[in-house]
Write a protein that holds these residues in place. Structure first.
Motif, PDB file in Angstrom:
ATOM      1  N   GLU A 208       0.914  -1.325  -0.046  1.00 59.35           N
ATOM      2  CA  GLU A 208      -0.041   0.044   0.083  1.00 59.35           C
ATOM      3  C   GLU A 208       0.925   1.259  -0.026  1.00 59.35           C
ATOM      4  O   GLU A 208       0.641   2.464  -0.808  1.00 59.35           O
ATOM      5  N   GLU A 209       1.837   1.452   0.977  1.00 60.03           N
ATOM      6  CA  GLU A 209       2.586   2.639   1.043  1.00 60.03           C
ATOM      7  C   GLU A 209       3.757   2.776  -0.052  1.00 60.03           C
ATOM      8  O   GLU A 209       4.139   3.774  -0.364  1.00 60.03           O
ATOM      9  N   SER A 210       4.020   1.838  -0.901  1.00 63.52           N
ATOM     10  CA  SER A 210       4.999   1.906  -1.646  1.00 63.52           C
ATOM     11  C   SER A 210       4.416   1.966  -3.100  1.00 63.52           C
ATOM     12  O   SER A 210       5.022   2.410  -4.026  1.00 63.52           O
ATOM     13  N   GLY A 211       3.322   1.113  -3.508  1.00 64.27           N
ATOM     14  CA  GLY A 211       2.655   1.491  -4.768  1.00 64.27           C
ATOM     15  C   GLY A 211       3.202   0.179  -5.539  1.00 64.27           C
ATOM     16  O   GLY A 211       2.974   0.222  -7.045  1.00 64.27           O
ATOM     17  N   ILE A 212       4.102  -0.688  -5.037  1.00 66.59           N
ATOM     18  CA  ILE A 212       4.874  -1.602  -5.861  1.00 66.59           C
ATOM     19  C   ILE A 212       4.024  -2.913  -5.759  1.00 66.59           C
ATOM     20  O   ILE A 212       4.016  -3.468  -4.557  1.00 66.59           O
ATOM     21  N   ALA A 213       4.017  -3.467  -6.989  1.00 68.14           N
ATOM     22  CA  ALA A 213       3.440  -4.822  -6.991  1.00 68.14           C
ATOM     23  C   ALA A 213       4.543  -5.750  -6.900  1.00 68.14           C
ATOM     24  O   ALA A 213       5.595  -5.594  -7.448  1.00 68.14           O
ATOM     25  N   GLY A 214       4.126  -7.172  -6.495  1.00 67.43           N
ATOM     26  CA  GLY A 214       5.297  -8.174  -6.799  1.00 67.43           C
ATOM     27  C   GLY A 214       6.207  -8.154  -5.539  1.00 67.43           C
ATOM     28  O   GLY A 214       7.277  -8.783  -5.956  1.00 67.43           O
ATOM     29  N   LEU A 215       6.002  -7.412  -4.347  1.00 65.64           N
ATOM     30  CA  LEU A 215       6.907  -7.674  -3.234  1.00 65.64           C
ATOM     31  C   LEU A 215       7.111  -9.101  -2.785  1.00 65.64           C
ATOM     32  O   LEU A 215       5.973  -9.724  -2.657  1.00 65.64           O
TER      33      LEU A 215
ATOM     34  N   PRO B 298       8.204   3.065  -7.035  1.00 58.47           N
ATOM     35  CA  PRO B 298       7.495   3.442  -6.126  1.00 58.47           C
ATOM     36  C   PRO B 298       6.586   4.794  -6.377  1.00 58.47           C
ATOM     37  O   PRO B 298       6.544   5.536  -6.976  1.00 58.47           O
ATOM     38  N   ALA B 299       5.333   4.647  -5.852  1.00 55.52           N
ATOM     39  CA  ALA B 299       4.411   5.743  -5.808  1.00 55.52           C
ATOM     40  C   ALA B 299       4.004   6.106  -4.632  1.00 55.52           C
ATOM     41  O   ALA B 299       3.584   5.342  -3.765  1.00 55.52           O
ATOM     42  N   ILE B 300       4.122   7.368  -4.259  1.00 56.48           N
ATOM     43  CA  ILE B 300       3.738   8.014  -3.033  1.00 56.48           C
ATOM     44  C   ILE B 300       2.171   7.876  -2.625  1.00 56.48           C
ATOM     45  O   ILE B 300       1.340   8.161  -3.508  1.00 56.48           O
ATOM     46  N   SER B 301       1.978   7.330  -1.410  1.00 56.57           N
ATOM     47  CA  SER B 301       0.553   7.164  -1.011  1.00 56.57           C
ATOM     48  C   SER B 301       0.062   8.431  -0.021  1.00 56.57           C
ATOM     49  O   SER B 301       1.093   8.996   0.222  1.00 56.57           O
ATOM     50  N   ASP B 302      -1.025   8.585   0.377  1.00 58.16           N
ATOM     51  CA  ASP B 302      -1.427   9.533   1.181  1.00 58.16           C
ATOM     52  C   ASP B 302      -0.865   9.438   2.599  1.00 58.16           C
ATOM     53  O   ASP B 302      -1.034  10.242   3.345  1.00 58.16           O
ATOM     54  N   GLU B 303      -0.142   8.372   2.943  1.00 53.55           N
ATOM     55  CA  GLU B 303       0.302   7.985   4.238  1.00 53.55           C
ATOM     56  C   GLU B 303       1.838   8.514   4.349  1.00 53.55           C
ATOM     57  O   GLU B 303       2.688   8.293   5.224  1.00 53.55           O
TER      58      GLU B 303
END
Length: 177
Positions: free
Chosen positions: A98-105, A144-149
């Motif tokens: 959720e916080e990284s926006g990265i799939a496949g971790l 990564p993509a910045i989340s609202d957190e």
């Protein structure tokens, strides 16, 4: 929601790297045993277990840190256990995704590090986070993509961590093994 019994199983399956981490492991287990109903719930004012992730890039040269809006420092990704989380490991992976926006971790089987620290979290009440931290690997080329957190999100070289990163250097040292 992660049951304290499951958290105890996860903690007992872990082999801590040193006496200090072993002592914290036992403290977290004791906390869970003393609070079998709410040790993992953010509503537990005495403190509660949280789950974090030290996200490392595919090359093992950088870690992804968030500039946390409430804490005001660069720290690892992570947070509170949520109703759909079956385990601390699952909570750490969900938070990292959720916080990284990265799939496949990809997350390690056992914790990397534990920490207990005072915090005023989302309920506005001073409490403690009993944080169980996992090593997570990002796939090659992950962006990564910045989340609202987060105020910011950035890859930091393992040899060039921000000075205010608290226990991140200890986690990095363990990840390097």
């Amino acid at each position: 929601m992660v049951s304290p019994a499951v958290a105890v199983e996860e903690l007992r399956a872990w082999s801590p790297p040193d006496a200090g981490q072993a002592a914290l492991q036992q403290a977290l287990i004791a906390f869970c045993l003393a609070r079998p109903e709410d040790a993992c719930a953010r509503e537990c004012a005495a403190g509660h277990l949280t789950a974090s992730a030290l996200v490392v890039d595919a090359a093992g040269e950088h870690t992804l840190l968030t500039l946390h809006p409430r804490v005001g420092r660069w720290i690892q990704l992570g947070g509170h256990c949520e109703p759909g989380d079956a385990s601390l490991r699952a909570a750490a992976l969900r938070e990292a995704t959720e916080e990284s926006g990265i799939a496949g971790l990809e997350i390690a089987e056992h914790p990397l590090h534990v920490d207990v620290h005072p915090v005023t979290c989302s309920l506005g009440v001073p409490t403690r986070h009993l944080d169980v931290r996992y090593l997570v690997r990002a796939p090659a080329g992950a962006v990564p993509a910045i989340s609202d957190e987060s105020v910011d999100l950035a890859w930091w070289p393992l040899d060039g961590l921000p000075p205010e990163s608290d226990t991140v250097p200890a986690m990095v040292a363990l990840a390097r093994g």
